[in-house]
Design an enzyme around this catalytic site. Structure first.
Site, PDB file in Angstrom:
ATOM      1  N   GLU A 289       0.864  -1.180   0.000  1.00 41.20           N
ATOM      2  CA  GLU A 289       0.000   0.000   0.000  1.00 41.20           C
ATOM      3  C   GLU A 289       0.899   1.228   0.000  1.00 41.20           C
ATOM      4  O   GLU A 289       1.877   1.277   0.741  1.00 41.20           O
ATOM      5  CB  GLU A 289      -0.907  -0.015   1.239  1.00 41.20           C
ATOM      6  CG  GLU A 289      -1.759   1.216   1.423  1.00 41.20           C
ATOM      7  CD  GLU A 289      -2.627   1.561   0.205  1.00 41.20           C
ATOM      8  OE1 GLU A 289      -3.410   0.721  -0.250  1.00 41.20           O
ATOM      9  OE2 GLU A 289      -2.466   2.698  -0.306  1.00 41.20           O
TER      10      GLU A 289
ATOM     11  N   ASP B 246      -7.039   1.451  -8.445  1.00 46.06           N
ATOM     12  CA  ASP B 246      -7.569   2.790  -8.750  1.00 46.06           C
ATOM     13  C   ASP B 246      -7.766   2.942 -10.261  1.00 46.06           C
ATOM     14  O   ASP B 246      -6.827   2.720 -11.033  1.00 46.06           O
ATOM     15  CB  ASP B 246      -6.606   3.867  -8.242  1.00 46.06           C
ATOM     16  CG  ASP B 246      -6.546   3.894  -6.722  1.00 46.06           C
ATOM     17  OD1 ASP B 246      -7.604   3.669  -6.085  1.00 46.06           O
ATOM     18  OD2 ASP B 246      -5.457   4.116  -6.168  1.00 46.06           O
TER      19      ASP B 246
ATOM     20  N   THR C 197     -13.970  -7.674  -0.485  1.00 50.77           N
ATOM     21  CA  THR C 197     -13.195  -6.559   0.066  1.00 50.77           C
ATOM     22  C   THR C 197     -14.144  -5.408   0.407  1.00 50.77           C
ATOM     23  O   THR C 197     -15.329  -5.441   0.069  1.00 50.77           O
ATOM     24  CB  THR C 197     -12.156  -6.063  -0.947  1.00 50.77           C
ATOM     25  OG1 THR C 197     -12.825  -5.359  -1.990  1.00 50.77           O
ATOM     26  CG2 THR C 197     -11.329  -7.207  -1.508  1.00 50.77           C
TER      27      THR C 197
HETATM   28  C1  SAM Z   1      -9.581   1.554  -4.660  1.00 52.32           C
HETATM   29  S1  SAM Z   1      -8.546   1.035  -3.360  1.00 52.32           S
HETATM   30  C2  SAM Z   1      -9.019  -0.660  -3.112  1.00 52.32           C
HETATM   31  C3  SAM Z   1      -8.640  -1.165  -1.741  1.00 52.32           C
HETATM   32  C4  SAM Z   1      -8.944  -2.639  -1.464  1.00 52.32           C
HETATM   33  N1  SAM Z   1      -8.172  -3.504  -2.331  1.00 52.32           N
HETATM   34  C5  SAM Z   1     -10.413  -2.958  -1.591  1.00 52.32           C
HETATM   35  O1  SAM Z   1     -10.784  -3.691  -2.528  1.00 52.32           O
HETATM   36  O2  SAM Z   1     -11.199  -2.530  -0.733  1.00 52.32           O
HETATM   37  C6  SAM Z   1      -6.963   0.890  -4.171  1.00 52.32           C
HETATM   38  C7  SAM Z   1      -5.792   0.980  -3.204  1.00 52.32           C
HETATM   39  O3  SAM Z   1      -4.590   0.706  -3.898  1.00 52.32           O
HETATM   40  C8  SAM Z   1      -3.577   1.594  -3.465  1.00 52.32           C
HETATM   41  N2  SAM Z   1      -2.617   1.698  -4.556  1.00 52.32           N
HETATM   42  C9  SAM Z   1      -2.864   2.159  -5.799  1.00 52.32           C
HETATM   43  N3  SAM Z   1      -1.759   2.097  -6.560  1.00 52.32           N
HETATM   44  C10 SAM Z   1      -0.779   1.574  -5.773  1.00 52.32           C
HETATM   45  C11 SAM Z   1       0.592   1.266  -5.992  1.00 52.32           C
HETATM   46  N4  SAM Z   1       1.177   1.502  -7.182  1.00 52.32           N
HETATM   47  N5  SAM Z   1       1.324   0.755  -4.963  1.00 52.32           N
HETATM   48  C12 SAM Z   1       0.722   0.525  -3.769  1.00 52.32           C
HETATM   49  N6  SAM Z   1      -0.578   0.783  -3.499  1.00 52.32           N
HETATM   50  C13 SAM Z   1      -1.322   1.308  -4.490  1.00 52.32           C
HETATM   51  C14 SAM Z   1      -4.331   2.890  -3.184  1.00 52.32           C
HETATM   52  O4  SAM Z   1      -3.636   3.748  -2.296  1.00 52.32           O
HETATM   53  C15 SAM Z   1      -5.629   2.369  -2.590  1.00 52.32           C
HETATM   54  O5  SAM Z   1      -5.547   2.241  -1.191  1.00 52.32           O
END
Ligand code: SAM
Length: 222
Positions: free
Chosen positions: A68, A119, A200
């Site tokens: 994360e 994202d 999730t």
């Molecule tokens: C939309 S959230 C989904 C969270 C969780 N997987 C869920 O399904 O509830 C996407 C998460 O991925 C993290 N994230 C996005 N790109 C990332 C990267 N390149 N490296 C680490 N974390 C990342 C974001 O900060 C965010 O917390």
């Protein structure tokens, strides 16, 4: 479990689950970190979701590493791991996974990779920031062991197009649910146990709103 960021104070114990790139290098790799060579699974983009905790609790004989890059979200995860008590088979990394993944994992070393609700970066000029692009998917594929699954979930219809393109475009991956590109409902993880799917946070929110979810099941070719 909901935690307020303002009152979040991490103890030394809470921080035990976090490792840095340097820690992994010093330990000579993940077997050194975990004192185990059990099968290793990776979840990318944890958010505040507990899927990886639940997996680690349900499978003490397997190892889990989560990524994360939002510090506050990772702190919440660390607090939740701390509350859980003992999950010696789980570690988290605060990093942009796309920058460290290939360094952290040897080729063919992973037994499962999860990417849940990456994202979508809906604006066209931001599409370059999407995690699931052909370069990173190729890195993921190279780190998966033969036959190991790559699971992706998304709600975003536009991102779906790109996900299909990059997953189908990676020659070492195969679609486990072909000829369908994805499924509208999840496959239970453990055959015969319909309760074994772990939704999730994002998934539950979208399901509550009645929005469609796209479940991708790929695996590394054997
Ligand atoms: C939309 S959230 C989904 C969270 C969780 N997987 C869920 O399904 O509830 C996407 C998460 O991925 C993290 N994230 C996005 N790109 C990332 C990267 N390149 N490296 C680490 N974390 C990342 C974001 O900060 C965010 O917390």
């Amino acid at each position: 479990m909901r935690l307020s960021t303002r009152r979040l104070v991490l103890t030394e114990e809470d921080r035990l689950a976090e490792v840095t790139l340097e820690d992994v290098e010093r330990a000579g790799g993940w077997p050194g970190i975990f004192s185990s060579s059990a099968p290793l699974s990776v979840e990318i983009g944890l958010g505040k979701d507990t899927h990886i905790l639940e997996q680690a609790a349900a499978h003490p004989d397997r190892l889990y590493v989560g990524f994360e890059y939002a510090r506050k979200k990772l702190d919440k995860i660390l607090k939740k791991i701390g509350y859980h008590g003992s999950l010696p088979n789980l570690r988290v990394v605060y990093a942009d996974v796309t920058r460290v993944f290939a360094v952290l994992f040897p080729e063919a070393s992973l037994s499962h990779v999860y990417v849940f609700f990456p994202d979508p970066w809906p604006k066209k000029r931001h599409h370059g920031r999407r995690t699931l692009n052909s370069t990173f998917v190729s890195e993921i594929a190279s780190r998966l062991a033969p036959g190991a699954p790559l699971e992706v979930r998304t709600d975003n219809a536009e991102y779906v197009e790109q996900i299909i393109e990059v997953l189908d475009g990676e020659p070492t991956l195969e679609n486990a649910v072909a000829p369908q590109a994805y499924l509208p409902d999840p496959i239970p993880l453990d055959a015969g146990d319909p309760e074994s799917h772990i939704p999730t946070l994002f998934e539950s929110k979208f399901r509550e709103r009645g929005l469609p979810i796209h479940y991708f099941y790929y695996r590394k070719q054997t």
